[in-house]
Enzyme design. Structure first.
Site, PDB file in Angstrom:
ATOM      1  N   TRP A 188       0.858  -1.184   0.000  1.00 26.80           N
ATOM      2  CA  TRP A 188       0.000   0.000   0.000  1.00 26.80           C
ATOM      3  C   TRP A 188       0.889   1.227   0.000  1.00 26.80           C
ATOM      4  O   TRP A 188       1.825   1.337   0.798  1.00 26.80           O
ATOM      5  CB  TRP A 188      -0.917   0.064   1.217  1.00 26.80           C
ATOM      6  CG  TRP A 188      -1.684   1.359   1.269  1.00 26.80           C
ATOM      7  CD1 TRP A 188      -2.755   1.705   0.503  1.00 26.80           C
ATOM      8  CD2 TRP A 188      -1.405   2.502   2.097  1.00 26.80           C
ATOM      9  NE1 TRP A 188      -3.168   2.989   0.800  1.00 26.80           N
ATOM     10  CE2 TRP A 188      -2.345   3.505   1.781  1.00 26.80           C
ATOM     11  CE3 TRP A 188      -0.441   2.768   3.064  1.00 26.80           C
ATOM     12  CZ2 TRP A 188      -2.368   4.749   2.392  1.00 26.80           C
ATOM     13  CZ3 TRP A 188      -0.449   4.013   3.689  1.00 26.80           C
ATOM     14  CH2 TRP A 188      -1.406   4.984   3.357  1.00 26.80           C
ATOM     15  N   GLU A 229      -3.056  -3.158  -2.187  1.00 27.66           N
ATOM     16  CA  GLU A 229      -4.133  -2.520  -1.429  1.00 27.66           C
ATOM     17  C   GLU A 229      -4.449  -1.135  -1.985  1.00 27.66           C
ATOM     18  O   GLU A 229      -3.620  -0.232  -1.932  1.00 27.66           O
ATOM     19  CB  GLU A 229      -3.723  -2.413   0.037  1.00 27.66           C
ATOM     20  CG  GLU A 229      -4.759  -1.755   0.923  1.00 27.66           C
ATOM     21  CD  GLU A 229      -4.295  -1.690   2.377  1.00 27.66           C
ATOM     22  OE1 GLU A 229      -5.046  -1.121   3.192  1.00 27.66           O
ATOM     23  OE2 GLU A 229      -3.194  -2.186   2.689  1.00 27.66           O
ATOM     24  N   LYS A 231      -7.197   2.350  -2.420  1.00 30.84           N
ATOM     25  CA  LYS A 231      -7.890   3.261  -1.512  1.00 30.84           C
ATOM     26  C   LYS A 231      -8.612   4.328  -2.320  1.00 30.84           C
ATOM     27  O   LYS A 231      -8.179   4.674  -3.419  1.00 30.84           O
ATOM     28  CB  LYS A 231      -6.882   3.915  -0.559  1.00 30.84           C
ATOM     29  CG  LYS A 231      -7.498   4.635   0.630  1.00 30.84           C
ATOM     30  CD  LYS A 231      -6.428   5.061   1.625  1.00 30.84           C
ATOM     31  CE  LYS A 231      -7.059   5.660   2.882  1.00 30.84           C
ATOM     32  NZ  LYS A 231      -6.047   6.014   3.891  1.00 30.84           N
ATOM     33  N   ASP A 262      -9.255  -3.448   2.319  1.00 30.51           N
ATOM     34  CA  ASP A 262      -9.377  -2.767   3.600  1.00 30.51           C
ATOM     35  C   ASP A 262     -10.784  -2.196   3.693  1.00 30.51           C
ATOM     36  O   ASP A 262     -11.192  -1.390   2.858  1.00 30.51           O
ATOM     37  CB  ASP A 262      -8.325  -1.656   3.698  1.00 30.51           C
ATOM     38  CG  ASP A 262      -8.274  -1.005   5.071  1.00 30.51           C
ATOM     39  OD1 ASP A 262      -9.345  -0.609   5.578  1.00 30.51           O
ATOM     40  OD2 ASP A 262      -7.175  -0.885   5.623  1.00 30.51           O
ATOM     41  N   HIS A 265     -11.370   1.517   3.257  1.00 29.18           N
ATOM     42  CA  HIS A 265     -10.828   2.183   2.076  1.00 29.18           C
ATOM     43  C   HIS A 265     -11.823   2.344   0.938  1.00 29.18           C
ATOM     44  O   HIS A 265     -11.446   2.672  -0.179  1.00 29.18           O
ATOM     45  CB  HIS A 265      -9.601   1.422   1.561  1.00 29.18           C
ATOM     46  CG  HIS A 265      -8.381   1.639   2.393  1.00 29.18           C
ATOM     47  ND1 HIS A 265      -7.127   1.239   1.993  1.00 29.18           N
ATOM     48  CD2 HIS A 265      -8.212   2.230   3.597  1.00 29.18           C
ATOM     49  CE1 HIS A 265      -6.247   1.552   2.926  1.00 29.18           C
ATOM     50  NE2 HIS A 265      -6.888   2.157   3.908  1.00 29.18           N
ATOM     51  N   HIS A 289      -8.254  -6.534   5.377  1.00 30.18           N
ATOM     52  CA  HIS A 289      -7.838  -5.676   6.471  1.00 30.18           C
ATOM     53  C   HIS A 289      -9.118  -5.114   7.083  1.00 30.18           C
ATOM     54  O   HIS A 289      -9.729  -4.196   6.535  1.00 30.18           O
ATOM     55  CB  HIS A 289      -6.928  -4.552   5.979  1.00 30.18           C
ATOM     56  CG  HIS A 289      -5.500  -4.962   5.845  1.00 30.18           C
ATOM     57  ND1 HIS A 289      -4.480  -4.064   5.609  1.00 30.18           N
ATOM     58  CD2 HIS A 289      -4.916  -6.182   5.940  1.00 30.18           C
ATOM     59  CE1 HIS A 289      -3.322  -4.723   5.548  1.00 30.18           C
ATOM     60  NE2 HIS A 289      -3.564  -5.993   5.731  1.00 30.18           N
ATOM     61  N   ASP A 297     -11.978   6.772   6.105  1.00 32.42           N
ATOM     62  CA  ASP A 297     -11.038   5.779   6.629  1.00 32.42           C
ATOM     63  C   ASP A 297     -10.505   6.230   7.982  1.00 32.42           C
ATOM     64  O   ASP A 297      -9.338   6.597   8.122  1.00 32.42           O
ATOM     65  CB  ASP A 297      -9.898   5.601   5.621  1.00 32.42           C
ATOM     66  CG  ASP A 297      -8.894   4.554   6.077  1.00 32.42           C
ATOM     67  OD1 ASP A 297      -9.312   3.603   6.760  1.00 32.42           O
ATOM     68  OD2 ASP A 297      -7.703   4.701   5.758  1.00 32.42           O
ATOM     69  N   ASP A 299     -10.319   4.490  10.849  1.00 33.40           N
ATOM     70  CA  ASP A 299      -9.599   3.467  11.616  1.00 33.40           C
ATOM     71  C   ASP A 299     -10.076   3.347  13.053  1.00 33.40           C
ATOM     72  O   ASP A 299      -9.278   3.205  13.973  1.00 33.40           O
ATOM     73  CB  ASP A 299      -8.091   3.735  11.566  1.00 33.40           C
ATOM     74  CG  ASP A 299      -7.497   3.420  10.203  1.00 33.40           C
ATOM     75  OD1 ASP A 299      -7.436   2.235   9.858  1.00 33.40           O
ATOM     76  OD2 ASP A 299      -7.124   4.359   9.480  1.00 33.40           O
ATOM     77  N   ASP A 330      -6.821  -4.059  10.822  1.00 29.11           N
ATOM     78  CA  ASP A 330      -6.070  -2.854  10.460  1.00 29.11           C
ATOM     79  C   ASP A 330      -6.806  -1.621  10.953  1.00 29.11           C
ATOM     80  O   ASP A 330      -7.677  -1.088  10.270  1.00 29.11           O
ATOM     81  CB  ASP A 330      -5.856  -2.789   8.940  1.00 29.11           C
ATOM     82  CG  ASP A 330      -4.961  -1.623   8.532  1.00 29.11           C
ATOM     83  OD1 ASP A 330      -4.514  -0.879   9.426  1.00 29.11           O
ATOM     84  OD2 ASP A 330      -4.720  -1.444   7.333  1.00 29.11           O
TER      85      ASP A 330
END
Length: 422
Positions: A188, A229, A231, A262, A265, A289, A297, A299, A330
């Site tokens: 990524w 990966e 995004k 992810d 993402h 992820h 995003d 997290d 993640d």
């Protein structure tokens, strides 16, 4: 066991076992299958994605909010934190490691790291009898220029990161060979522009050329596999992300590589579970992820929810748990205790995994094949209320992983006696 009555847990499990048996599900067999499916634990949650390189004043491409005390400051502290988190998860685990957490004997450039610089991690994983996944850290470094690494127009910058990518694959291969379990090597990069570029193609052709050079070497698929990966955007690259989902998907299909999905993402309304069967026939591997993006995003710590359950159900229904799909976490949330956040996320992923495995999927497929769509919907709703939590509690009891919220008492002691003294 604190306030949890062991006899009650076992009685509840025996009752749940009978209920599931009436639907054709053997919960004992499901528990054994559950213990064969690893969940990869992301080490970077333990220190807010800072790494061990001691780089001061370097811009970070990862936005971490909060400043909860007690973050790991070195490999020994981080390994202790991860070991503590894994103790309160009944899952089978892997370690997911970023390259910026190398522990070299003497200072090196990031693109000079080799397998020996991760030997502490490899030895720890072997001791814990777990596998490892790996990621080259293309961020938070002086050689990031104008938000670009592999797509940079500066050839010196690009050469630096190409070498880092090559070494990452070599290290991942060595890890897989050493531990006897495939190591997924994830790529990524945060490359992009804040405003609209005049020539998008130039960035992407540079990224393609960089990837072509990185993936020149061939490695044993039993040791490692590569995943890309994508995004939608990042802070600072709102208008243009070079490594978009479309770009990486096309590149992966053309070059027989894997895709990392992810869950933070994508656009908030996209159905990640639906994407699994859409791309699996065309790529070699999928790495998940799992995160919780709130509006973007962000997290947030992973928790239970429909999206997570649907993803696990889709993997189970497609029969992919024991094929080419890897599950990993993640996220990084510094507003709460980082170790506790690992535990919450691991247990959420584990509950969703177990819920998918005990689902009487055969009954759904039979109703669909026979055109009984009303019956299919009725069964789908009924299955949501089967006593999976009784199976989960028994699993936690069997694995000494903490039933209910018992583990929080231990974590409060760990926070006070270990983390707050750092």
């Amino acid at each position: 066991m604190g306030n949890i009555n062991e006899k009650v847990v076992r009685n509840n499990y025996n009752n749940a076992k009978e209920i599931y048996a009436s639907y054709g599900v053997d919960t004992d067999a499901v528990i054994e299958e559950f213990k064969s499916i690893p969940i990869s634990v992301h080490n970077w949650q333990g220190d807010d994605v800072k790494g061990f390189e001691g780089l001061e004043g370097v811009h970070s491409e990862n936005v971490v909010t909060g400043g909860f005390p007690g973050a790991a400051r070195n490999g020994d502290e981080m390994r202790l934190d991860m070991e503590t988190a894994m103790k309160y998860s009944p899952c089978r685990h892997k370690l997911n490691l970023h390259s910026m957490y190398a522990e070299p004997g003497q200072k090196k450039e990031r693109n000079e790291y080799d397998t020996e610089d991760y030997q502490n991690w490899i030895d720890w994983a072997r001791e814990k009898k777990i596998g490892m996944d790996f990621n080259c850290s293309y961020f938070t470094h002086p050689m990031m220029k104008d938000m670009c690494s592999l797509a940079s127009p500066d050839e010196g910058i690009r050469r630096y990161w190409i070498q880092a990518g090559r070494m990452s694959r070599k290290i991942a291969n060595d890890i897989g060979a050493s531990l006897g379990e495939v190591c997924r090597n994830n790529t990524w990069v945060p490359d992009g522009t804040k405003d609209m570029p005049a020539d998008r193609s130039a960035y992407r052709m540079r990224l393609k050329d960089s990837l072509d050079q990185i993936f020149e070497a061939e490695y044993d698929a039993d040791n490692m596999c590569d995943c890309l990966e994508g995004k939608v955007f990042s802070i600072g690259t709102e208008c243009f992300t070079v490594g978009s989902h479309d770009f990486y998907l096309a590149y992966a299909v053309q070059n027989h590589l894997g895709i990392t999905m992810d869950t933070g993402h994508y656009h908030p309304q996209e159905n990640v579970a639906d994407k699994i069967s859409a791309i699996m026939p065309f790529v070699d591997n999928i790495m998940l992820h799992l995160s919780r993006g709130v509006r973007w995003d962000s997290d947030h710590c992973l928790i239970q929810g429909d999206e997570l359950s649907y993803i696990m159900q889709e993997i189970k229904r497609q029969g992919l748990f024991h094929k080419n799909v890897g599950i990993g976490l993640d996220y990084f949330d510094a507003t709460i205790n980082r170790v506790t956040s690992w535990i919450i996320g691991l247990r959420a992923a584990g509950k969703a995994l177990l819920g998918a495995l005990v689902e009487p999927t055969g009954m759904l497929l039979k109703a669909e094949e026979e055109g009984e769509l009303t019956r299919r919907l009725a069964l789908t709703e009924e299955f949501k209320n089967l006593p999976v939590n009784s199976v989960w509690d028994y699993l936690c009891l069997r694995e000494s992983a903490g039933v209910g919220i018992d583990w929080m008492d231990d974590m409060q002691i760990y926070e006070k006696e270990v983390q707050m003294k750092r």
